[in-house]
Design an enzyme around this catalytic site. Structure first.
Site, PDB file in Angstrom:
ATOM      1  N   ASN A 142      51.800  37.429  45.318  1.00 32.08           N
ATOM      2  CA  ASN A 142      51.433  37.306  43.902  1.00 32.08           C
ATOM      3  C   ASN A 142      52.614  37.779  43.044  1.00 32.08           C
ATOM      4  O   ASN A 142      52.927  38.973  43.036  1.00 32.08           O
ATOM      5  CB  ASN A 142      50.185  38.150  43.634  1.00 32.08           C
ATOM      6  CG  ASN A 142      49.718  38.050  42.189  1.00 32.08           C
ATOM      7  OD1 ASN A 142      50.424  37.535  41.318  1.00 32.08           O
ATOM      8  ND2 ASN A 142      48.518  38.552  41.922  1.00 32.08           N
ATOM      9  N   HIS A 199      47.538  29.907  39.695  1.00 33.11           N
ATOM     10  CA  HIS A 199      48.166  31.220  39.887  1.00 33.11           C
ATOM     11  C   HIS A 199      47.935  31.636  41.333  1.00 33.11           C
ATOM     12  O   HIS A 199      46.844  31.447  41.874  1.00 33.11           O
ATOM     13  CB  HIS A 199      47.539  32.229  38.918  1.00 33.11           C
ATOM     14  CG  HIS A 199      47.917  33.644  39.234  1.00 33.11           C
ATOM     15  ND1 HIS A 199      49.224  34.030  39.440  1.00 33.11           N
ATOM     16  CD2 HIS A 199      47.162  34.775  39.393  1.00 33.11           C
ATOM     17  CE1 HIS A 199      49.256  35.314  39.712  1.00 33.11           C
ATOM     18  NE2 HIS A 199      48.022  35.790  39.689  1.00 33.11           N
ATOM     19  N   CYS A 249      49.106  38.299  34.766  1.00 29.95           N
ATOM     20  CA  CYS A 249      49.176  37.100  35.623  1.00 29.95           C
ATOM     21  C   CYS A 249      48.836  35.812  34.876  1.00 29.95           C
ATOM     22  O   CYS A 249      49.091  34.723  35.386  1.00 29.95           O
ATOM     23  CB  CYS A 249      48.260  37.255  36.829  1.00 29.95           C
ATOM     24  SG  CYS A 249      48.742  38.608  37.907  1.00 29.95           S
TER      25      CYS A 249
END
Ligand code: ACO
Length: 323
Positions: free
Chosen positions: A280, A250, A114
């Site tokens: 996500n 993020h 990520c």
């Protein structure tokens, strides 16, 4: 001569299929209420069977190149941040390069889960600042749906597929008008693999494996680590976090974003959150959110923008740029 890495184009791409929280509650023991309250997610996009990470990446890259007014002959560096490559090798960046008709320069993947897009952006900046490369395509692209255990309610509700891309150009520093990547901070602590990993791989099981996460333990690590990386990036630029115009985090969990914003005293109206719509999307989440904000007119030329990511590794980092 010194060069700045200036953002010239931004694009994103999402698969067609939308999966809502209600859809998921028919598959595993969960509810729209639990997912929304704990994460902020209401839906996610899922790639079709024949849609690969490279296809999503190419969709985003084409839009970023169009916005930059550049064609395949202009790009001499392709970096794809992904943890879900098409093949074990070659790099997804090589496949993307070929699909876009780019025939010169370098292409490689970056794997920081990520945090991948922040790692990729910082890496591209160094290539461009050196003067050795002129125009970089930096892409975050993922098909996380392929590594989810769809029976595990603690992880399958969190992730989605998608891609986002930046085109960066090397501009002589004295002609860049203050624009470009200003600073970045990249970190990793490899001692916490058990908290977040995929339980398969080429060398270990010869399978792709499934994502495993002790979410509450990762959650406890997140706010402090992200905040400290952002502080380092801000310090390096000689500014306070409260001075940034736009914050593009993020998109893992709305509660993590809120915690960072509170800790660093960032005004809530400067925060971009797309977690509700996208879930996500790992390395794709930052450029996807950035492009969404651009399309909504929330990011303007000259804005000071802070990006941050945290993910498997554990890796985390932040980057500051003037758009
Ligand atoms: N639906 C309903 N209940 C659920 C679900 C679900 N989908 N998932 C878990 N639960 C239950 C648990 O079983 C637990 O029940 P119990 O109390 O009876 O044992 C309860 O909900 C609470 O579980 P927690 O894991 O403690 O919930 P938490 O509030 O921590 O939220 C979450 C979980 C959303 C995963 C959160 O911890 C989080 O966001 N963590 C960080 C994730 C992250 O940032 N990862 C890094 C990026 S990802 C990458 O790099 C690939």
């Amino acid at each position: 001569m010194s060069f700045k890495a200036v953002v010239k184009g931004v694009g994103s791409y999402l698969p067609e299929k939308v999966v809502t929280n209600a859809d998921l509650s028919e598959r595993v023991d969960t509810s729209d209420e639990w997912i929304r309250e704990r994460t902020g997610i209401t839906q996610r996009f899922i790639a079709s069977e024949n849609e690969l990470t490279s296809d999503l990446a190419v969709g985003a890259a084409r839009r970023a190149m169009e916005q930059a007014g550049l064609g395949p002959d202009d790009i001499d560096l392709v970096i794809v941040a992904t943890a879900t490559p098409d093949l074990t090798f070659p790099a997804t960046a090589a496949i993307v390069q070929a699909k876009l008709g780019i025939r010169q320069g370098a292409a490689f993947d970056i794997h920081a889960v990520c945090t991948g897009f922040v790692y990729a952006l910082s890496t591209a900046e160094k290539f461009l600042a050196s003067g050795q490369h002129k125009q970089a395509l930096v892409i975050g692209a993922e098909t996380f749906s392929r590594i989810l255990d769809w029976e595990d309610r603690t992880t399958c509700v969190l992730f989605g597929d998608g891609a986002g891309a930046f085109v960066l150009s090397a501009e002589p520093a004295d002609q860049a008008d203050g624009k470009g990547i200003i600073s970045s901070c990249l970190r990793c602590d490899g001692s916490m693999v058990d908290l977040l990993h995929v339980d398969g791989g080429v060398s270990s099981t010869q399978t792709a494996g499934h994502l495993r996460m002790q979410g509450n333990k990762v959650f406890r690590e997140a706010v402090n680590r992200i905040s400290s990386a952002m502080m380092e990036a801000a310090d390096a630029a000689g500014i306070a976090p409260a001075e940034i115009d736009i914050f593009v985090p993020h998109q893992a969990n709305q509660r993590i974003i809120d915690g960072v914003v509170k800790k660093l005293g960032i005004s809530k109206d400067r925060v971009i959150s797309t977690i509700a719509q996208h879930g996500n999307t790992s390395a794709a989440s930052i450029p996807l959110a950035f492009d969404t904000a651009l399309q909504e007119g929330r990011i303007k030329s000259g804005d000071l923008v802070m990006l941050e990511g945290m993910g498997g590794g554990l890796t985390w980092g932040a980057a500051l740029l003037r758009y």
